[in-house]
Design an enzyme around this catalytic site. Structure first.
Site, short mmCIF file in Angstrom:
data_model
loop_
_atom_site.label_atom_id
_atom_site.label_comp_id
_atom_site.label_asym_id
_atom_site.label_seq_id
_atom_site.Cartn_x
_atom_site.Cartn_y
_atom_site.Cartn_z
N ASP A 178 64.10 13.63 125.13
CA ASP A 178 65.43 14.24 125.26
C ASP A 178 66.38 13.60 124.25
OD1 ASP A 178 64.37 15.22 127.60
OD2 ASP A 178 65.41 13.75 128.87
N1 URA Z 1 61.32 12.10 130.84
C1 URA Z 1 62.60 12.49 130.63
O1 URA Z 1 63.33 12.76 131.59
N2 URA Z 1 63.06 12.53 129.38
C2 URA Z 1 62.32 12.22 128.30
O2 URA Z 1 62.79 12.28 127.17
C3 URA Z 1 60.99 11.84 128.54
C4 URA Z 1 60.52 11.78 129.81
#
Ligand code: URA
Length: 233
Positions: A102
């Site tokens: 993310d």
């Molecule tokens: N889980 C999440 O919530 N975000 C990420 O970027 C990776 C795993």
């Protein structure tokens, strides 16, 4: 492969641009001897403006992704490709991210132009552990570990329960979560499912591969030993 195509595929320009680079003597061997478009030379002896040619296809990169960058090739804001040499975005075959993090997640992000390798890394068969350090808004209750390990946790809008995941409590509001799947926003949604909120999330490991001391925003190329380490985890 012909040199013009090889160099164009590495993002140095169109075939026309690269032909012009040959004509103006910008492409040489390691001794500075001007190369011609139909010369037969080893990749690592080629220089462009005196600099070694970028790595050939089969490139694998580890980036320590900072918060604030999106895993996308075209986004309004900052993207992870902004942290790599601009040419890398123009390579053929394409250099893709291996899965995603993310925008607000930091840590280990892989890129490769090797579709077979990418598939091997993300394939459920590989069952590679992805390790995240999470900083939480509220104290952990102590019950999360059993819930995450149960193999029964169902996230909203999902059709199947999550595979068992391991939780290690580091501090009242800090935990290390080991996942083998990569569902959308998985770590954040898991903590939300137990009434908490992730304030910061950092991926520290994929399989056996860690960031070591790679600083935030920096990248390095991986060699075959790194790939073995990755799959050994
Ligand atoms: N889980 C999440 O919530 N975000 C990420 O970027 C990776 C795993």
């Amino acid at each position: 492969m012909k040199l013009v195509k090889l160099i164009a595929n590495l993002g140095y320009g169109s075939r026309k641009d690269v032909t012009a680079m040959f004509r103006s003597g910008r492409i040489t061997d390691a001794q500075g001897e001007v190369l011609y478009a139909d010369d037969k030379v080893e990749h690592d002896t080629i220089r462009v403006d005196g600099e070694p040619l970028d790595p050939p296809a089969g490139l694998v990169i580890a980036l320590n992704k900072p918060v604030g960058y999106t895993c996308s090739t075209k986004d309004q804001g900052r993207i992870v490709y902004d942290l790599l040499p601009p040419r890398f975005r123009l390579r053929s075959p394409l250099l893709s991210t291996v899965g995603r993090l993310d925008r607000d997640t930091s840590g280990l992000l892989l890129f490769t132009d090797d579709g077979g390798l990418l598939h091997r890394i993300v394939s459920p068969k590989a069952n590679l552990a992805k390790v995240y350090e999470a900083t939480l808004a509220s104290d952990l209750s102590g019950e999360e570990g059993a819930i995450f390990a149960s193999g029964e946790l169902m996230l909203e809008a999902e059709k199947t329960p999550l595979a068992p995941a391991a939780l290690e409590v580091l501090e009242p509001r800090r935990a290390r979560l080991t996942l083998t799947e990569g569902r959308y926003h998985q770590a954040r949604r898991m903590f939300a499912a137990v009434g908490n909120h992730v304030e910061a999330l950092h991926r520290s490991r994929i399989g056996g591969l860690t960031l070591h001391d790679l600083p935030g925003g920096q990248w390095r190329t991986l060699d075959s030993t790194d790939i073995e380490t990755l799959f050994r985890g």
